[in-house]
Design a protein around this motif. Structure first.
Motif, mmCIF file in Angstrom:
data_model
loop_
_atom_site.group_PDB
_atom_site.id
_atom_site.type_symbol
_atom_site.label_atom_id
_atom_site.label_comp_id
_atom_site.label_asym_id
_atom_site.label_seq_id
_atom_site.Cartn_x
_atom_site.Cartn_y
_atom_site.Cartn_z
ATOM 1 N N ASP A 74 1.119 -93.782 126.344
ATOM 2 C CA ASP A 74 0.542 -93.227 125.113
ATOM 3 C C ASP A 74 -0.807 -92.564 125.386
ATOM 4 O OD1 ASP A 74 2.738 -94.074 123.706
ATOM 5 O OD2 ASP A 74 1.775 -95.855 122.873
ATOM 6 N N ARG A 75 -1.603 -93.188 126.230
ATOM 7 C CA ARG A 75 -2.922 -92.621 126.548
ATOM 8 C C ARG A 75 -2.775 -91.288 127.278
ATOM 9 N NH1 ARG A 75 -5.507 -93.216 131.352
ATOM 10 N NH2 ARG A 75 -4.432 -95.172 131.878
ATOM 11 N N ILE A 76 -1.852 -91.240 128.213
ATOM 12 C CA ILE A 76 -1.647 -90.014 128.971
ATOM 13 C C ILE A 76 -1.110 -88.916 128.066
ATOM 14 C CG2 ILE A 76 -0.338 -88.951 130.846
ATOM 15 C CD1 ILE A 76 -2.650 -90.827 131.695
ATOM 16 N N MET A 77 -0.171 -89.267 127.191
ATOM 17 C CA MET A 77 0.408 -88.251 126.319
ATOM 18 C C MET A 77 -0.618 -87.739 125.312
ATOM 19 S SD MET A 77 3.208 -87.693 127.645
ATOM 20 C CE MET A 77 3.520 -86.390 126.455
ATOM 21 N N LEU A 389 -1.976 -80.276 133.264
ATOM 22 C CA LEU A 389 -0.931 -80.979 132.525
ATOM 23 C C LEU A 389 0.023 -81.682 133.478
ATOM 24 C CD1 LEU A 389 0.661 -81.636 129.953
ATOM 25 C CD2 LEU A 389 1.773 -79.388 130.166
ATOM 26 N N TYR A 390 0.439 -80.977 134.511
ATOM 27 C CA TYR A 390 1.408 -81.564 135.442
ATOM 28 C C TYR A 390 0.813 -82.764 136.174
ATOM 29 C CZ TYR A 390 5.328 -81.641 138.688
ATOM 30 O OH TYR A 390 6.437 -82.011 139.410
ATOM 31 N N HIS A 391 -0.443 -82.656 136.585
ATOM 32 C CA HIS A 391 -1.082 -83.777 137.279
ATOM 33 C C HIS A 391 -1.294 -84.967 136.347
ATOM 34 C CE1 HIS A 391 -2.881 -81.058 140.669
ATOM 35 N NE2 HIS A 391 -1.594 -81.270 140.798
ATOM 36 N N LEU A 392 -1.526 -84.714 135.068
ATOM 37 C CA LEU A 392 -1.633 -85.813 134.107
ATOM 38 C C LEU A 392 -0.355 -86.637 134.106
ATOM 39 C CD1 LEU A 392 -3.405 -84.454 130.889
ATOM 40 C CD2 LEU A 392 -3.943 -86.583 132.091
ATOM 41 N N LEU A 393 0.786 -85.953 134.034
ATOM 42 C CA LEU A 393 2.054 -86.669 134.005
ATOM 43 C C LEU A 393 2.367 -87.314 135.347
ATOM 44 C CD1 LEU A 393 4.222 -84.121 131.977
ATOM 45 C CD2 LEU A 393 3.154 -86.221 131.162
ATOM 46 N N VAL A 400 -9.562 -92.576 136.557
ATOM 47 C CA VAL A 400 -9.106 -93.633 135.644
ATOM 48 C C VAL A 400 -7.839 -94.275 136.211
ATOM 49 C CG1 VAL A 400 -8.279 -94.195 133.324
ATOM 50 C CG2 VAL A 400 -10.094 -92.495 133.626
ATOM 51 N N ASP A 401 -6.883 -93.424 136.560
ATOM 52 C CA ASP A 401 -5.608 -93.892 137.108
ATOM 53 C C ASP A 401 -5.493 -93.669 138.611
ATOM 54 O OD1 ASP A 401 -4.380 -94.540 134.464
ATOM 55 O OD2 ASP A 401 -4.709 -92.402 134.166
ATOM 56 N N TYR A 402 -6.230 -92.704 139.118
ATOM 57 C CA TYR A 402 -6.233 -92.454 140.557
ATOM 58 C C TYR A 402 -7.577 -91.869 140.970
ATOM 59 C CZ TYR A 402 -5.658 -87.407 139.708
ATOM 60 O OH TYR A 402 -5.841 -86.106 139.307
ATOM 61 N N LYS A 403 -7.877 -92.070 142.237
ATOM 62 C CA LYS A 403 -9.105 -91.524 142.800
ATOM 63 C C LYS A 403 -8.765 -90.292 143.635
ATOM 64 C CE LYS A 403 -11.149 -96.157 143.297
ATOM 65 N NZ LYS A 403 -11.652 -97.168 144.272
ATOM 66 N N PRO A 404 -9.288 -89.116 143.279
ATOM 67 C CA PRO A 404 -9.060 -87.938 144.116
ATOM 68 C C PRO A 404 -9.740 -88.116 145.472
ATOM 69 C CG PRO A 404 -9.851 -87.327 141.927
ATOM 70 C CD PRO A 404 -10.063 -88.801 142.061
ATOM 71 N N TYR A 417 -1.906 -96.345 134.954
ATOM 72 C CA TYR A 417 -0.753 -95.470 134.774
ATOM 73 C C TYR A 417 -0.101 -95.169 136.122
ATOM 74 C CZ TYR A 417 1.787 -91.143 133.605
ATOM 75 O OH TYR A 417 2.731 -90.169 133.446
ATOM 76 N N ASN A 418 1.233 -95.223 136.150
ATOM 77 C CA ASN A 418 1.991 -94.943 137.372
ATOM 78 C C ASN A 418 3.328 -94.337 136.958
ATOM 79 O OD1 ASN A 418 3.582 -95.034 139.712
ATOM 80 N ND2 ASN A 418 2.510 -96.826 140.497
ATOM 81 N N PHE A 419 3.574 -93.103 137.368
ATOM 82 C CA PHE A 419 4.771 -92.381 136.963
ATOM 83 C C PHE A 419 5.948 -92.635 137.894
ATOM 84 C CE2 PHE A 419 6.894 -88.281 135.550
ATOM 85 C CZ PHE A 419 6.989 -88.656 134.216
ATOM 86 N N ASN A 420 5.810 -93.590 138.782
ATOM 87 C CA ASN A 420 6.902 -94.034 139.661
ATOM 88 C C ASN A 420 7.452 -92.903 140.549
ATOM 89 O OD1 ASN A 420 6.954 -96.735 138.533
ATOM 90 N ND2 ASN A 420 7.938 -95.834 136.729
ATOM 91 N N TYR A 421 6.583 -91.999 140.977
ATOM 92 C CA TYR A 421 6.985 -90.899 141.855
ATOM 93 C C TYR A 421 8.157 -90.109 141.274
ATOM 94 C CZ TYR A 421 4.133 -93.575 145.121
ATOM 95 O OH TYR A 421 3.106 -94.255 145.718
#
Length: 534
Positions: A74-77, A389-393, A400-404, A417-421
């Motif tokens: 929900d947060r990502i969307m 947008l694509y990187h958000l998904l 917050v969810d990953y460190k660049p 958040y983890n989009f399971n690859y």
């Protein structure tokens, strides 16, 4: 196994044109995400969709994809929809269905006429892109892609679009990936267990050679699942190339062809000796406890992967860790905790190949009852051209969810958040992705170069460019699908005795019209050969 054939001059140009199409739903780097590379050809995506939506009414677009549970969606969307609203004056409702139930859910929506705007579709498993498109389940995108998604369309070679046409029309937007076309089929094993039991994985040539490893794990590792079987992938029906064959249309339908067969004769794969051999092997695995006892009804293997309970699984490793020993210690078992360092080794059982269904392995289609088809195609273009947008998904929110890490790598933050690859389900990753922090970029570039080189020499499906028109045998296909749903999976996971059920499968398929389907495939292939001088 069969030997690698040289590609004929008549298909060599086609292979070059088709370079860099998605080669499968599994990963080639054991769970790592694809990214730009000096080894890959350049692309020039635009930064926004082709149509200004400022004067349009705001609409909500519904989209369905297969995936496992996704935390904090929900947060990502909420963040994603700020982009979608600004760019195309719409909002996106992303519906995530577990992978094992996805095909059934899609089928129910189609049969009931339930409206949806976008859905992931493919020609593998029971998703049945070609069958669904031929019976009117999706909107014709042939002109809409040119108008509303020009970058999405132009990024994919024309020959690939030919591979997804049904009656001359395009019904799915290809999720074009950074990976080359050439693929292979094989297995991925936990390196710690391979080392512990001193298993000579590099010498394996087929499923039977894997059995000693599974036996050792069963005996010495209580609580482990020696081999992953179940879920959405059938280790016979969904991977014909392992058995030296290729599917014609949706894979589970009767009617495959053999690589190297110049006559392109269509056969019933379920009558082939290769199928009988697989049933014997998997029955032995099942009876000895090498696979889950509920494999026939198991919908999703993702929980077992995340629990780090699996010792071996089907994979698409090319190059594998025998081809490139420097990959050892790079890849991890899919979906395991990166911090646990569950490293893997891989072994391919096939030579590099290019399958007829490569272009249709991952696509997005617009539902026939969508009230917003144009806006849905604008969303496809936005997903494929707006990196934010694509990187958000794909990864979530940075810091917050990953460190660049630099401009090419990332590190997931635990319990976020983890989009399971599964970014390949929502769009084109070509030239846009990040690599896990553990990836050796130099080795990765070498791996990609190996793949691209194989694109020029790999075996090519004898029916590359042929699309089966299911309309003349649609009744038989419906009847055959009912038989397949009833009997195939229990047989193909070893849950039932093939001595009792194999003949029953063949008899029911024949009564349902399998011979008619095979004959129609042969008729259409013969006409296609004559028209194309083959």
């Amino acid at each position: 196994m069969y030997k690698q054939k040289k590609v004929l001059v008549s298909v060599f140009t086609l292979v070059l044109m088709l370079s860099l199409i998605l080669s499968g739903c599994g990963t080639k780097n054991n769970g790592a995400s694809p990214s730009p590379s000096s080894a890959s050809p350049s692309a020039s995506p635009s930064s926004s969709s082709s149509t200004e939506p400022s004067n349009q009414e705001t609409v909500e677009l519904t989209m369905y994809i297969p995936n496992g549970p996704v935390k904090d969606l929900d947060r990502i969307m909420e963040a994603a929809n700020k982009i979608v609203k600004e760019k195309i004056n719409a909002t996106l409702k992303l519906n995530i269905i577990d992978g094992g139930s996805y095909a059934q859910k899609l089928g129910l929506m189609i049969s009931s006429g339930e409206p949806f705007d976008l859905a992931f579709t493919a020609s593998w498993g029971d998703i049945n892109y070609f069958q669904n498109a031929s019976k009117g389940a999706f909107v014709d995108l042939t002109d809409l892609l040119d108008k509303y998604a020009p970058t999405t369309k132009s990024r994919v070679p024309d020959a690939a679009w030919e591979g997804v046409k049904v009656n001359g029309k395009i019904y799915g937007a290809i999720n074009y990936q950074v990976w080359g076309m050439a693929g292979a089929r094989g297995v991925q094993l936990r390196k710690d267990l391979v080392d512990k039991y001193k298993f000579d994985y590099a010498s394996m040539k087929n499923w039977d050679d894997l059995t000693p490893f599974l036996a050792a794990v069963k005996k010495g590792e209580p609580g482990m699942i020696p081999m992953e079987i179940g879920g959405s992938v059938d280790l016979f029906a969904d991977i014909p190339v392992y058995y030296g064959m290729d599917g014609v249309g949706d894979f589970k339908l009767p009617g495959w062809v053999k690589y190297g067969d110049k006559d392109i004769k269509v056969i019933n794969q379920y009558e082939a000796p290769e199928y009988k051999a697989w049933l014997k092997t998997v029955r032995d695995w099942y009876q000895n406890g090498y696979v889950r006892k509920d494999a026939a009804t198991l919908k999703d293997t993702l929980p077992d992967r995340k629990a780090e309970k699996e010792a071996a699984l089907y994979a698409q490793p090319f190059p594998d860790t025998v081809d490139m020993p420097e990959l050892v210690g790079q890849g991890k078992m899919p979906h395991t905790d990166p911090e646990h360092h569950i490293y893997s080794v891989s072994k391919r059982f096939t030579e590099p190949f290019i399958s007829s269904n490569t272009p249709s392995m991952a696509m997005l289609s617009v539902g026939a009852n969508s009230k917003n088809a144009e806006r849905a195609v604008q969303l496809i273009e936005l997903l494929n051209t707006n990196d934010e947008l694509y990187h958000l998904l794909a990864f979530g929110q940075p810091n917050v969810d990953y460190k660049p890490i630099g401009d090419k790598q990332y590190e997931l933050i635990p319990d976020k958040y983890n989009f399971n690859y599964s970014e390949w389900t929502v769009g084109q990753s070509y030239g846009r992705m990040l690599w896990d922090k553990s990836t050796n970029l130099e080795t990765n570039d070498k791996m990609l170069n190996t793949i691209y080189a194989a694109d020029k020499t790999a075996m090519v499906s004898p029916v590359m460019g042929f699309v089966f028109d299911t309309e003349p045998v649609k009744t038989q296909i419906a009847n055959v699908n009912a038989v397949i749903s009833e009997l195939l999976k229990p047989l193909d996971v070893g849950a039932v005795d093939p001595d009792k059920y194999y003949d029953q499968l063949l008899n029911k398929l024949k009564k349902a019209g399998a011979d008619d389907i095979i004959a129609e495939k042969q008729k259409q292939i013969d006409a296609w050969k004559a028209a194309n001088g083959k």
